[in-house]
Design an enzyme around this catalytic site. Structure first.
Site, PDB file in Angstrom:
ATOM      1  N   CYS A  35      17.203  -4.391  48.868  1.00 16.15           N
ATOM      2  CA  CYS A  35      16.887  -3.991  50.238  1.00 16.15           C
ATOM      3  C   CYS A  35      16.798  -2.476  50.375  1.00 16.15           C
ATOM      4  CB  CYS A  35      17.930  -4.535  51.210  1.00 16.15           C
ATOM      5  SG  CYS A  35      19.582  -3.912  50.896  1.00 16.15           S
ATOM      6  N   CYS A 104      25.596  -7.723  51.933  1.00 15.53           N
ATOM      7  CA  CYS A 104      25.829  -6.443  52.611  1.00 15.53           C
ATOM      8  C   CYS A 104      27.313  -6.075  52.527  1.00 15.53           C
ATOM      9  CB  CYS A 104      25.369  -6.516  54.064  1.00 15.53           C
ATOM     10  SG  CYS A 104      23.774  -7.324  54.270  1.00 15.53           S
TER      11      CYS A 104
END
Ligand code: FES
Length: 144
Positions: A35, A104
């Site tokens: 990402c 994350c």
């Protein structure tokens, strides 16, 4: 059910411990190649205790919420305890993250570990290099 818990939204909108520590004792920086998000953690260490911690995260809301929660969880804690913080514990403290956002929280675990290892290295303290708890699983996900 809302995709994100109230705690995630709270830590995303009002992140705790944002910033940098000048002359930090340890700095950890990690990124997620997929990402492109980056997380940086700064720690101040006094008597083996994390006296202060700050973060800068260039990333998604879940990464910001994870950094905020993770820094709250290790502040004032011994280094040995901070090293055992897992991304799972961070996600649980946030009342959960959607499955596709769990990676994350891995950034937070890794950045803290890196910062502590950086502290050990720059202060000549021997330590055992450890692998993050979810890295193996993360690699599996990459093949999905
Ligand atoms: Fe990159 Fe969340 S999407 S850290």
């Amino acid at each position: 059910m809302a995709l994100y818990s109230e705690k995630v939204m709270d830590h995303f909108k009002n992140p705790r411990n944002v910033g940098i520590i000048e002359n930090a004792d340890g700095v950890g920086e990690v990124g997620n190649a997929k990402c492109g998000d980056i997380m940086k953690i700064y720690i101040k260490v006094e008597n083996d205790i994390i006296a202060d911690v700050k973060f800068e995260t260039f990333g998604c809301g879940s990464a910001i919420a994870s950094s905020s929660m993770a820094t709250e969880m290790i502040k004032g804690k011994p280094l040995s305890e901070a090293l055992t913080l897992t991304n799972k514990a961070v996600a649980e403290a946030l009342d959960g993250l959607p499955a596709h956002k769990l990676h994350c929280s891995v950034l937070a675990e890794e950045a803290i570990r890196n910062a502590i290892e950086n502290y050990y290295e720059t202060h000549g303290i021997p330590y055992e290099k450890s692998e993050c708890s979810e890295c193996a699983k993360e690699h599996d996900h990459d093949h999905e």
